[in-house]
Design a protein around this motif. Structure first.
Motif, mmCIF file in Angstrom:
data_model
loop_
_atom_site.group_PDB
_atom_site.id
_atom_site.type_symbol
_atom_site.label_atom_id
_atom_site.label_comp_id
_atom_site.label_asym_id
_atom_site.label_seq_id
_atom_site.Cartn_x
_atom_site.Cartn_y
_atom_site.Cartn_z
ATOM 1 N N MET A 1 34.585 65.192 38.393
ATOM 2 C CA MET A 1 33.359 64.885 37.660
ATOM 3 C C MET A 1 32.966 66.044 36.744
ATOM 4 N N ASP A 2 33.091 67.284 37.239
ATOM 5 C CA ASP A 2 32.794 68.453 36.408
ATOM 6 C C ASP A 2 33.743 68.542 35.216
ATOM 7 N N ALA A 3 35.029 68.244 35.444
ATOM 8 C CA ALA A 3 35.999 68.255 34.350
ATOM 9 C C ALA A 3 35.662 67.177 33.323
ATOM 10 N N LEU A 4 35.230 66.009 33.807
ATOM 11 C CA LEU A 4 34.846 64.927 32.896
ATOM 12 C C LEU A 4 33.616 65.313 32.076
ATOM 13 N N ARG A 5 32.670 65.976 32.708
ATOM 14 C CA ARG A 5 31.475 66.439 31.984
ATOM 15 C C ARG A 5 31.834 67.458 30.906
ATOM 16 N N LYS A 6 32.773 68.332 31.216
ATOM 17 C CA LYS A 6 33.199 69.325 30.233
ATOM 18 C C LYS A 6 33.969 68.675 29.086
ATOM 19 N N ALA A 7 34.784 67.679 29.397
ATOM 20 C CA ALA A 7 35.596 67.022 28.373
ATOM 21 C C ALA A 7 34.756 66.147 27.445
ATOM 22 N N LYS B 1 37.090 53.758 40.820
ATOM 23 C CA LYS B 1 37.748 54.903 41.419
ATOM 24 C C LYS B 1 36.684 55.950 41.701
ATOM 25 N N SER B 2 36.634 56.432 42.895
ATOM 26 C CA SER B 2 35.685 57.486 43.243
ATOM 27 C C SER B 2 36.224 58.806 42.732
ATOM 28 N N LEU B 3 35.353 59.598 42.129
ATOM 29 C CA LEU B 3 35.751 60.898 41.610
ATOM 30 C C LEU B 3 35.248 62.006 42.526
ATOM 31 N N THR B 4 36.034 63.057 42.623
ATOM 32 C CA THR B 4 35.584 64.224 43.379
ATOM 33 C C THR B 4 34.652 65.034 42.491
ATOM 34 N N LYS B 5 34.006 66.021 43.074
ATOM 35 C CA LYS B 5 33.088 66.867 42.310
ATOM 36 C C LYS B 5 33.835 67.604 41.199
ATOM 37 N N GLU B 6 35.034 68.063 41.492
ATOM 38 C CA GLU B 6 35.823 68.786 40.490
ATOM 39 C C GLU B 6 36.218 67.866 39.324
#
Length: 165
Positions: free
Chosen positions: A31-37, A24-29
């Motif tokens: 990806m940023d949420a995943l990095r924060k989590a 699944k391709s992730l959007t920038k938002e």
């Protein structure tokens, strides 16, 4: 012949369906949420810690050689262990210096960085070979067992990066 082409078409369609379902391709938002989590999953380790662990391990093995060897062989076993460690961590340090120079380069690009990695690995391999041959020719009284044990132990320090991460 026709049967083979139909089989290839069927397997190609199945493969395409699997690919679509798996990734699944992730959007920038996203990806940023995943990095924060999960920041720990995206953390990188400072590579100089690996070189420092190689130096510390070299000193520990050399100390063990000093403590546990007989009085007559104490200095040669310790020196051999130190040489093995040097052959292990000096090329790693040279590689990291090459990578650091590439990171600071004004003309940094993915291709340039890849060239730096390849040239760094070449420097590392060449330095290892030169050090082994140089010490073997200039220091014929080296004890190869402590030298190789220490060298191999410094190579295993790369695995520590996975545990520290």
């Amino acid at each position: 012949m026709n049967f083979v082409n139909k089989q290839q078409q069927i397997s190609t369609r199945e493969w395409d369906e699997i690919e679509e379902d798996t990734f699944k391709s992730l959007t920038k938002e996203e990806m940023d949420a995943l990095r924060k989590a999960k920041p720990r999953n995206f953390a990188s380790i400072n590579s100089w810690w690996i070189v420092l662990s190689q130096v510390v391990l070299t000193l520990a093995i050399a100390g063990a050689c000093f403590v546990f060897s007989s009085q007559d062989d104490k200095s040669v076993y310790t020196y051999s262990a130190l040489v093995g460690g040097l052959i292990g961590f000096l090329p790693s340090a040279l590689f990291l210096m090459r990578i650091e120079a590439a990171k600071k380069s004004v003309k940094s690009s993915p291709g340039g960085f890849l060239a730096a990695v390849v040239s760094g690995e070449f420097i590392k391999i060449l330095a290892t070979i030169v050090l082994f041959i140089g010490f073997a020719l200039k220091q014929p009284d080296l004890k190869w067992i402590p030298l190789l044990v220490t060298y191999l132990a410094t190579l295993k320090c790369y695995l520590l990066g996975w545990f520290w991460k």
